[in-house]
Motif scaffolding. Structure first.
Motif, mmCIF file in Angstrom:
data_model
loop_
_atom_site.group_PDB
_atom_site.id
_atom_site.type_symbol
_atom_site.label_atom_id
_atom_site.label_comp_id
_atom_site.label_asym_id
_atom_site.label_seq_id
_atom_site.Cartn_x
_atom_site.Cartn_y
_atom_site.Cartn_z
ATOM 1 N N MET A 1 -7.565 35.044 13.736
ATOM 2 C CA MET A 1 -8.326 33.838 14.028
ATOM 3 C C MET A 1 -8.298 33.619 15.538
ATOM 4 S SD MET A 1 -7.660 29.941 12.798
ATOM 5 C CE MET A 1 -6.283 29.765 13.883
ATOM 6 N N THR A 2 -9.411 33.149 16.052
ATOM 7 C CA THR A 2 -9.456 32.839 17.479
ATOM 8 C C THR A 2 -9.204 31.356 17.668
ATOM 9 O OG1 THR A 2 -11.089 34.572 17.726
ATOM 10 C CG2 THR A 2 -10.853 33.057 19.542
ATOM 11 N N MET A 3 -8.361 31.085 18.653
ATOM 12 C CA MET A 3 -8.042 29.690 18.941
ATOM 13 C C MET A 3 -8.285 29.486 20.435
ATOM 14 S SD MET A 3 -4.262 28.015 18.880
ATOM 15 C CE MET A 3 -3.872 27.938 17.176
ATOM 16 N N ALA A 4 -8.853 28.358 20.767
ATOM 17 C CA ALA A 4 -9.109 28.121 22.191
ATOM 18 C C ALA A 4 -8.738 26.693 22.530
ATOM 19 C CB ALA A 4 -10.574 28.369 22.505
ATOM 20 N N MET A 5 -8.285 26.497 23.751
ATOM 21 C CA MET A 5 -7.950 25.137 24.177
ATOM 22 C C MET A 5 -8.036 25.021 25.706
ATOM 23 S SD MET A 5 -3.842 25.034 23.768
ATOM 24 C CE MET A 5 -3.705 23.435 24.536
ATOM 25 N N ALA A 6 -8.143 23.784 26.137
ATOM 26 C CA ALA A 6 -8.205 23.547 27.579
ATOM 27 C C ALA A 6 -6.949 22.806 27.998
ATOM 28 C CB ALA A 6 -9.433 22.708 27.910
ATOM 29 N N GLY A 7 -6.685 22.856 29.316
ATOM 30 C CA GLY A 7 -5.549 22.111 29.829
ATOM 31 C C GLY A 7 -5.916 20.658 30.048
ATOM 32 N N ASN A 8 -4.988 19.907 30.606
ATOM 33 C CA ASN A 8 -5.304 18.494 30.817
ATOM 34 C C ASN A 8 -6.213 18.280 32.042
ATOM 35 O OD1 ASN A 8 -3.381 19.296 32.541
ATOM 36 N ND2 ASN A 8 -1.816 17.817 31.882
ATOM 37 N N ARG A 9 -6.340 19.345 32.825
ATOM 38 C CA ARG A 9 -7.275 19.272 33.955
ATOM 39 C C ARG A 9 -8.369 20.292 33.748
ATOM 40 N NH1 ARG A 9 -4.556 20.659 39.138
ATOM 41 N NH2 ARG A 9 -3.273 22.027 37.852
ATOM 42 N N LYS A 10 -9.545 19.950 34.202
ATOM 43 C CA LYS A 10 -10.655 20.882 34.072
ATOM 44 C C LYS A 10 -10.373 22.145 34.883
ATOM 45 C CE LYS A 10 -15.712 20.827 33.923
ATOM 46 N NZ LYS A 10 -16.203 21.726 34.955
ATOM 47 N N ALA A 11 -9.661 21.963 35.987
ATOM 48 C CA ALA A 11 -9.401 23.088 36.879
ATOM 49 C C ALA A 11 -8.519 24.140 36.224
ATOM 50 C CB ALA A 11 -8.741 22.581 38.152
ATOM 51 N N GLY A 12 -7.748 23.747 35.229
ATOM 52 C CA GLY A 12 -6.858 24.693 34.543
ATOM 53 C C GLY A 12 -7.616 25.709 33.717
ATOM 54 N N GLY A 13 -8.864 25.424 33.468
ATOM 55 C CA GLY A 13 -9.678 26.358 32.711
ATOM 56 C C GLY A 13 -9.379 26.308 31.222
ATOM 57 N N ILE A 14 -9.739 27.387 30.548
ATOM 58 C CA ILE A 14 -9.664 27.450 29.084
ATOM 59 C C ILE A 14 -8.901 28.706 28.691
ATOM 60 C CG2 ILE A 14 -11.072 27.796 27.012
ATOM 61 C CD1 ILE A 14 -13.280 26.174 28.531
ATOM 62 N N ASP B 1 -11.977 30.500 33.572
ATOM 63 C CA ASP B 1 -11.809 29.420 34.555
ATOM 64 C C ASP B 1 -12.779 28.274 34.306
ATOM 65 O OD1 ASP B 1 -14.231 30.156 35.531
ATOM 66 O OD2 ASP B 1 -13.461 31.165 37.320
ATOM 67 N N ASP B 2 -12.713 27.290 35.141
ATOM 68 C CA ASP B 2 -13.450 26.059 34.872
ATOM 69 C C ASP B 2 -14.961 26.237 34.915
ATOM 70 O OD1 ASP B 2 -13.115 26.668 37.467
ATOM 71 O OD2 ASP B 2 -13.052 24.593 38.188
ATOM 72 N N VAL B 3 -15.438 27.348 35.467
ATOM 73 C CA VAL B 3 -16.894 27.547 35.464
ATOM 74 C C VAL B 3 -17.318 28.488 34.339
ATOM 75 C CG1 VAL B 3 -17.254 27.004 37.889
ATOM 76 C CG2 VAL B 3 -16.709 29.347 37.219
ATOM 77 N N GLY B 4 -16.373 28.939 33.582
ATOM 78 C CA GLY B 4 -16.752 29.743 32.416
ATOM 79 C C GLY B 4 -16.703 31.239 32.659
ATOM 80 N N VAL B 5 -16.043 31.669 33.701
ATOM 81 C CA VAL B 5 -15.931 33.107 33.971
ATOM 82 C C VAL B 5 -14.562 33.593 33.504
ATOM 83 C CG1 VAL B 5 -15.885 34.872 35.782
ATOM 84 C CG2 VAL B 5 -17.496 32.965 35.918
ATOM 85 N N GLU B 6 -14.558 34.747 32.832
ATOM 86 C CA GLU B 6 -13.286 35.303 32.370
ATOM 87 C C GLU B 6 -12.513 35.803 33.570
ATOM 88 O OE1 GLU B 6 -13.197 38.402 29.195
ATOM 89 O OE2 GLU B 6 -11.882 39.385 30.655
ATOM 90 N N ARG B 7 -11.251 35.333 33.667
ATOM 91 C CA ARG B 7 -10.448 35.729 34.826
ATOM 92 C C ARG B 7 -9.344 36.685 34.450
ATOM 93 N NH1 ARG B 7 -11.481 32.084 39.141
ATOM 94 N NH2 ARG B 7 -10.146 33.434 40.364
ATOM 95 N N LEU B 8 -8.899 36.620 33.217
ATOM 96 C CA LEU B 8 -7.761 37.448 32.825
ATOM 97 C C LEU B 8 -7.798 37.706 31.324
ATOM 98 C CD1 LEU B 8 -4.962 38.660 33.706
ATOM 99 C CD2 LEU B 8 -3.982 36.492 32.963
ATOM 100 N N HIS B 9 -7.462 38.963 30.932
ATOM 101 C CA HIS B 9 -7.348 39.285 29.513
ATOM 102 C C HIS B 9 -6.084 40.110 29.345
ATOM 103 C CE1 HIS B 9 -8.518 40.422 25.443
ATOM 104 N NE2 HIS B 9 -8.182 41.663 25.770
ATOM 105 N N VAL B 10 -5.168 39.604 28.553
ATOM 106 C CA VAL B 10 -3.915 40.325 28.301
ATOM 107 C C VAL B 10 -3.827 40.548 26.795
ATOM 108 C CG1 VAL B 10 -1.435 40.293 28.596
ATOM 109 C CG2 VAL B 10 -2.870 39.082 30.207
ATOM 110 N N SER B 11 -3.553 41.818 26.413
ATOM 111 C CA SER B 11 -3.529 42.134 24.988
ATOM 112 C C SER B 11 -2.339 43.021 24.661
ATOM 113 C CB SER B 11 -4.832 42.842 24.604
ATOM 114 O OG SER B 11 -4.702 43.442 23.349
#
Lengths: 332, 595
Positions: B166-179, B114-124
């Motif tokens: 490879m790990t890929m990371a991205m953010a949404g167009n809003r900060k609230a969307g998280g990473i 989430d936007d503060v850097g806490v992991e909210r969900l992990h799906v594997s």
């Protein structure tokens, strides 16, 4: 291990039509590569049968451009008894053959015990490195290679998916064959149960006849669902297990999609058909001169969740949306 | 004949045939060769340039495909960062993540932060899913990377030393969307790479920043891991191509086969896509064209030599015929004719030669005939007879002739004791002196018998005043021989000289056989002249009645009265010719023929 009801019709027809040619080729040509099939199920018509153990492998050879005139096959079967695998493998090694193909880890062990020279191509259900079948995935170095779908997490993953399908699970029954207890499935399952906070009712089943008793015991232990661990004998009994599950009102999580087809609730596994098909690639490379020890053992990239909605209905279960979303194969 | 042999034997430095042949051959083959080699050279350059361009296009296209493969995953991942992390949003996020994983098989796991850097969900696909109690991921390089760049690509890792991830990371167009942080199974890049075909056996493969293989049509090469040496070699190849301005270069691939390689970079990943094609295949059209050029040149060479041979033959054939012809004619075969029918200057030249040969034949025949006549005719007479073209004058006939006989006195005695050289010397001087005089008076010598000689005047060619001519000739002969006799006497040879002349009718003509023919006269007059000669003393010239009658008044004659001659029953009157000295007091020159 037992991919059933696959669309093999095309290959079956092609093979049936060329059977006399196969026989002729086997008699006449000394240079024709000989492929030894180490079967758990009876050989019968091993490569022409729709429910064949090696059907997808044959299809794979066909897709690589092999015609049956170019290859000859020797099949030796353990007749559904793990204990007879060693003798069957020994037979193949004596012939000898150019490469031995098996579809299960017990057969791979038997083959490797019989020969350390003839290349062995197999599907490995356990960890090939821990089992001493290969020195590493990248470079097996021995005479064995193939495809492995092993992951310690997979047992836990199945348990977690079962828990997601049936919320509020407290006790889960487990069907395991003690013959393959040298494989880490039971341990992995116990560890996962501890991690996920469920109790297990582990039932050892070494004969099909013991299934009735096992189901009764699980029910008696208060199991609300059951897990079937990988084993060929249990795979062979998929229909029986499905029937008993309905009878005992136990949703089953299995390790192969054919369980679901036969009436079990769900299964999560790598695609066996794809893996068998891939064995043909290894055989091709080995026949063309690559050493099996230099062919990396591959892992599947995709795992399929299969669910049987008919069974769910019969059991009175409504599967949550997330499970349905994850399901690759749904039987209605 | 000797001359012609010498001509033939003289070595020719360069035969005309060879010169013409080489000239014609060169005229055909040189332009062809220049054009062929030029074509091959420019074809080679074009082919190289085209191949380089083709491979670069393939590499760029492969890079584009891989890029769009990753872009596709990125687009899918974009869905998971649309929703803000409100209290009840977790279920939506979970469904989004599951949906994305269904759509993108290469995604092995998705972690939502989430936007503060806490992991909210992990799906594997393999690991256990995690939904609550997520840890703080704000220090994670992926999260940090996204915060600075928007999108982050981790390094390629090889799970269990085999499968590339490879790990890929991205953010949404809003900060609230998280990473969203996703693990990508790069084995699926194989599906992209394995579909790239360059020619029949060309292929594409992908290197990461450190030179390790991450995609190759032969997946086992990736799974085996790239050893240090191969990685170094591939990195070097990458630098080489970059140094060459991106042009395709020739190199050796991992299997040590010669290949042509081009590359294209995927910049934001630091990956390099290589496209290689076996040199044998890549240059096959070039080799084919070289073979074609070679074949054409060979065919042209054969054609040119045939043409040159034919032309040179046409040129030198008539010249050789002329050469042979002139040699034969030069060797005396005047009947030889040079047969050239080319209708050009050669034919005219040959005709001239033929005419010349004909004229030479005529001329030779004439000189042969003259030579034959000269044996018994004075040269002038011989020419005359020859010119008339009629030898009938030599045929047998009755003619009034003057027969002149002369011989040496005392020759028999001289020859009995003299040396042969001396005898021959005397006879040579004797006949040389007589021959000159006989020729001058156009008389016809007939019989030679050692020192005796008979000469006819007025036959076969008649002349004016034959008796006078004969007498004057006799006087000259007597003078000449007496001078010789004076010399001989000094040598001690006792020799004299006498002459007898008679005129009358005789039978004249040629007698003898083909190789040996003499012109002679038969009859009383001949006998008479012979007897008069025998009867003459040294220095004497005796003539018979007929001669004396003819020359009376012209020549001083002294009647000696009748005398008995051998073989004649009656006595024959004879006259002695006064010597020139006696007659004209030392005048040496003979009088004119008509004088």
């Amino acid at each position: 291990m037992k991919p059933k009801r696959r669309p093999f019709l095309k290959l079956a027809v092609a093979l049936a039509m060329s059977l006399p040619a196969i026989a002729a080729a086997q008699q006449t040509s000394a240079k024709t590569p000989r492929i030894g099939l180490l079967a758990w199920w009876p050989c019968g018509m091993p490569y022409a049968s729709e429910t064949s153990e090696f059907g997808m492998f044959m299809q794979g050879l066909h897709d690589l451009g092999y015609t049956l005139h170019e290859l000859s096959f020797e099949c030796r079967s353990a007749s559904k008894q793990d204990s007879r695998l060693a003798a069957a493998a020994g037979d193949l090694a004596q012939l000898p053959v150019d490469v031995i193909v098996t579809s299960s880890q017990p057969a791979a062990h038997a083959a490797q015990a019989a020969t350390d020279a003839i290349p062995i191509v197999t599907i490995i259900s356990g960890d090939p490195v821990a089992a001493g079948l290969a020195s590493s995935l990248a470079k097996p170095r021995g005479n064995l290679t193939g495809v492995t779908y092993y992951a310690t997490e997979l047992a836990a993953k199945r348990l977690q998916l079962l828990m997601e399908a049936i919320p509020g699970l407290a006790t889960v029954g487990v069907l395991a064959n003690p013959v393959v207890s040298y494989l880490p499935f039971e341990t992995d399952t116990k560890q996962a149960a501890r991690h996920l906070g469920v109790a297990l009712s582990l039932q050892q089943v070494s004969e099909p006849g013991e299934l009735d008793v096992a189901f009764s015991r699980m029910k008696a232990d208060g199991a609300q669902a059951a897990l079937v661990l990988p084993d060929l004998m249990l795979a062979d009994q998929s229909s029986r297990i499905a029937a008993l599950a309905i009878e005992h009102h136990l949703p089953i999580m299995a390790w192969g999609s054919w369980y679901v087809a036969d009436g079990c609730l769900m299964a999560y596994s790598a695609d066996y058909g794809v893996m068998q098909h891939r064995l043909a690639y290894y055989v091709d490379r080995i026949l063309k001169g690559t050493k099996p020890g230099e062919l990396p053992i591959e892992q599947p990239t995709k795992f399929d969740l299969s669910v049987n909605l008919k069974t769910a209905k019969a059991l009175g279960i409504v599967l949550p949306q997330t499970v349905l979303l994850m399901a690759d194969e749904v039987i209605e | 004949m000797r001359r012609s042999i010498q001509l033939q034997a003289a070595p020719m430095r360069r035969s005309l045939f060879r010169k013409y042949f080489l000239a014609f051959f060169a005229a055909v083959i040189v332009p062809l060769a220049i054009s062929g080699i030029g074509d091959a050279w420019f074809g080679y350059r074009d082919q190289r340039a085209m191949l380089s361009a083709l491979l670069r296009v393939e590499a760029t296209s492969a890079a584009g495909k891989i890029q769009s493969f990753l872009d596709g995953i990125k687009d899918q991942l974009g869905w998971t960062v649309q929703q803000a992390w409100t209290a009840d949003a977790e279920a939506y996020h979970r469904l989004d993540a599951l949906r994305v994983m269904r759509l993108a098989p290469a995604i092995a796991s998705i972690t939502l932060v989430d936007d503060v850097g806490v992991e909210r969900l992990h799906v594997s696909r393999i690991d256990l899913n995690r939904m609550e109690g997520g840890s703080d991921r704000s220090g994670d390089p992926a999260v940090l990377g996204v915060r600075s760049n928007g999108t982050w690509f981790g390094p390629v890792t090889f799970r269990d030393g085999s499968e590339p991830f490879m790990t890929m990371a991205m953010a949404g167009n809003r900060k609230a969307g998280g990473i969203v942080v996703a693990e990508i199974n790069l084995k699926l890049v194989w599906t992209v790479v394995s579909e790239i075909r360059v020619g029949n056996r060309g292929r594409a493969f992908v290197l990461d920043r450190t030179g390790r293989l991450i995609a190759h049509p032969d997946i086992s090469k990736v799974l085996q891991g790239t050893d240090e040496k191969t990685a170094a070699a591939l990195t070097r190849l990458r630098d080489e191509i970059a140094a060459a301005g991106g042009e395709a270069t020739t190199a050796r691939n991992a299997e040590n086969e010669p290949v042509v390689t081009a590359m294209a970079a995927i910049p934001n990943l630091g990956w390099t896509v290589f496209v290689e094609q076996a040199q044998a295949e890549a240059f096959a059209p070039l080799y084919a064209s070289l073979w074609r050029t070679g074949g054409l040149l060979l065919a042209a060479a054969i054609f040119a030599s045939a043409l040159a041979y034919w032309l040179a033959r046409r040129m030198t054939g008539p010249i050789r015929l002329l050469q042979e012809g002139t040699e034969k004619i030069g060797a005396g075969q005047f009947e030889h004719r040079i047969d050239i029918a080319t209708g050009d200057e050669f034919e005219r030249l040959a005709d001239r030669f033929n005419e010349m040969a004909q004229e030479l034949a005529v001329s030779r025949d004439r000189s042969e005939r003259i030579a034959r006549l000269k044996r018994f005719l004075a040269p002038q007479v011989a020419e005359l007879v020859e010119k008339s073209g009629d030898e009938s004058v030599l045929a047998g006939q009755r003619a009034e002739v003057v027969a002149v006989f002369c011989d040496l006195r005392g020759f028999t005695a001289f020859s009995a004791h003299a040396e042969p050289e001396e005898i021959m010397q005397v006879l040579r001087e004797y006949y040389e002196a007589l021959g000159t005089i006989i020729t001058r008076y156009e008389a016809t010598p007939t019989n030679f018998a050692a020192d005796g000689l008979m000469v006819l005047v007025n036959a076969p060619v008649p002349c004016a005043d034959p008796a006078l001519r004969a007498v004057e000739m006799a006087i000259d002969m007597q003078d000449a021989i007496q001078r010789l006799i004076a010399e001989w006497r000094l040598l001690g040879h006792a020799i004299g000289f006498g002459i007898g002349l008679a005129m009358g009718w005789a039978t004249v003509g040629r007698i003898g056989y083909e190789a040996r023919v003499d012109y002679t006269a038969i009859g009383h007059v001949v006998n008479l002249a012979s007897r008069l000669c025998s009867s003459a003393a040294d220095q004497q010239i005796l003539v018979d009645h007929a001669v004396a009658q003819s020359v009376r008044g012209e020549i001083l004659l002294v009647a000696l009265g009748p005398r008995q001659l051998k073989g004649f029953d009656e006595q024959i009157p004879a006259w002695k010719v006064g010597t020139r000295s006696g007659r004209s007091n030392g005048v040496q020159e003979p009088k004119g023929l008509n004088g």
